[in-house]
Design a protein around this motif. Sequence first.
Motif, PDB file in Angstrom:
ATOM      1  N   VAL A   1       0.850  -1.191   0.000  1.00  0.00           N
ATOM      2  CA  VAL A   1       0.000   0.000   0.000  1.00  0.00           C
ATOM      3  C   VAL A   1       0.883   1.236   0.000  1.00  0.00           C
ATOM      4  O   VAL A   1       1.896   1.296   0.718  1.00  0.00           O
ATOM      5  CB  VAL A   1      -0.924   0.036   1.239  1.00  0.00           C
ATOM      6  N   LEU A   2       0.505   2.232  -0.787  1.00  0.00           N
ATOM      7  CA  LEU A   2       1.189   3.524  -0.806  1.00  0.00           C
ATOM      8  C   LEU A   2       0.298   4.549  -0.110  1.00  0.00           C
ATOM      9  O   LEU A   2      -0.832   4.778  -0.534  1.00  0.00           O
ATOM     10  CB  LEU A   2       1.476   3.959  -2.250  1.00  0.00           C
ATOM     11  N   ILE A   3       0.808   5.154   0.957  1.00  0.00           N
ATOM     12  CA  ILE A   3       0.059   6.147   1.732  1.00  0.00           C
ATOM     13  C   ILE A   3       0.663   7.514   1.445  1.00  0.00           C
ATOM     14  O   ILE A   3       1.836   7.764   1.751  1.00  0.00           O
ATOM     15  CB  ILE A   3       0.137   5.846   3.239  1.00  0.00           C
ATOM     16  N   CYS A   4      -0.134   8.391   0.843  1.00  0.00           N
ATOM     17  CA  CYS A   4       0.341   9.716   0.455  1.00  0.00           C
ATOM     18  C   CYS A   4      -0.323  10.794   1.319  1.00  0.00           C
ATOM     19  O   CYS A   4      -1.483  10.660   1.700  1.00  0.00           O
ATOM     20  CB  CYS A   4       0.039   9.988  -1.017  1.00  0.00           C
ATOM     21  N   GLY A   5       0.413  11.850   1.578  1.00  0.00           N
ATOM     22  CA  GLY A   5      -0.148  12.952   2.348  1.00  0.00           C
ATOM     23  C   GLY A   5       0.944  13.913   2.767  1.00  0.00           C
ATOM     24  O   GLY A   5       2.126  13.546   2.845  1.00  0.00           O
ATOM     25  N   GLU A   6       0.557  15.141   3.052  1.00  0.00           N
ATOM     26  CA  GLU A   6       1.531  16.145   3.481  1.00  0.00           C
ATOM     27  C   GLU A   6       2.126  15.755   4.838  1.00  0.00           C
ATOM     28  O   GLU A   6       1.558  14.945   5.572  1.00  0.00           O
ATOM     29  CB  GLU A   6       0.856  17.519   3.593  1.00  0.00           C
ATOM     30  N   SER A   7       3.258  16.343   5.155  1.00  0.00           N
ATOM     31  CA  SER A   7       3.888  16.090   6.446  1.00  0.00           C
ATOM     32  C   SER A   7       2.937  16.504   7.567  1.00  0.00           C
ATOM     33  O   SER A   7       2.321  17.567   7.504  1.00  0.00           O
ATOM     34  CB  SER A   7       5.197  16.870   6.565  1.00  0.00           C
ATOM     35  N   GLY A   8       2.834  15.638   8.573  1.00  0.00           N
ATOM     36  CA  GLY A   8       2.011  15.962   9.737  1.00  0.00           C
ATOM     37  C   GLY A   8       0.565  15.556   9.632  1.00  0.00           C
ATOM     38  O   GLY A   8      -0.226  15.861  10.529  1.00  0.00           O
TER      39      GLY A   8
END
Length: 479
Positions: free
Chosen positions: A169-176
């Motif tokens: 699984v690839l989990i993407c998102g901004e830092s924090g």
Amino acid sequence: MSENKAKILLLEDDSSLGLLLSEELELDGYRVTRAGTVEEACRLLSADTPDLVVSDLRLPDGDGLELLKAAQMNGHSLPFIVITAFGTVDQAVDALKAGADDFLTKPLSTDHLRLKIHRLLTQADLTRQLEQFLSQSGTDETLGLIGEHESMVRLRSEIRQIARSEAAVLICGESGTGKELVARAIHGSSERSSGPFVAVNCAGIPGELMESEFFGHEAGAFTGARQARKGLFSEAHGGTLLLDEIGEMPLALQAKLLRVLQEGMVKPVGSDHEEPVDVRILAATHMDLPKAVQDGSFREDLYYRLETLSLRIPALRERGDDVDLLAMHFIREAARRHKRGFLKISEVTSRVLMDYPFPGNVRELASAIERAVTFCEGDTVQPDHLPERIRKRQGGAVNLQSARPDDNISEWPTLEHLQQDYVREVMHAVNGNKRRAAQILGINRRTLYRWLASSEPVSDGSGGPGSEYPDAGTPQGVH
């Protein structure tokens, strides 16, 4: 509870004013019960608990604080607004100390009262949601992820579906934003939940040591390797391995990771034999991996192997009232750590937090609340307790630097022009809804009408002055 179905108990001995206020509130969808004395209001309170109380201070048989005390004695924790024509600072302090949530003086703006009621009911609803989340923490309902915004509801649904799979699984998102929390939720919802969960930050391991850290090494494999050591893949055997900031992984190691995903085998440094591992790989990143693929810093085949199952975590600025919900959660957690009693958040503080874009996302909010609780000496978190960058709304929509075209000070815009530009920007953002614009600007609609009237009208092409902003109703005041 839907706010527009909320029950309001209105205690006001002036029958004409009570009738006017009840009619105004009923137009907004509230169910209003009126009382003219403290005795009558206490009887109504016992018969049917309202969601909010609006009470005059001076009444024929006592004052409004007696109703507040009666509610508290019966175990009711209700949003409570006190109004009076004889307001003083001492009275306001006494009312707030007694547990009232707000203190308004006459002449009273109904728009101002509406805004206060909306804010208090929203906060009360968020408090109930938080209690529900805390009671369900770690259960299948919340997955340990606090938030009721539609993006979080969708994210929890996707996590449940993905948890049934064994694929990477690839989990993407901004830092924090909470990528590790999401990874733990996937692990905890999967059949591997009884196995180990191992998290590693790829950016925190020197490149020359990364292969040994991941795959282990044999004794004597390199200088300093006095004994054999298991790698992270072997430590996570039977469970889940989170590769955080996978975009920082060197290309050579990316090729070996791809082989592990395809074959389920690892080769320790210095060994001639491969070892089988049973690990589910979760990868997380804040980077734009498709761009990294184009730049040649990330393998295309590895990207598509990971991207088959991908999740995007929304930024905090996209999650609406979740800011309030999370702020109250962090306040409770910080108060517990600091051995403080119950702390609440003021309406002004809540609005400041809602207006700030939080580039550091949930992590920045948690840090800001930790500071606020540390500096809060009373029982209410105020804006002064927050970091200066948040108090001054440095992340706001108005870019003063871009408003100054050059260094010629004489050509800098006036404060009036900046105000007009900002009001226009807000009006555009809310599609001309004056009530919503006034809430965002922190003013009543009468003031907004005055500001709009003092600026140049904006045409929508129909030729009528100010036609871009449809009328949202004439502001009213009660005197």
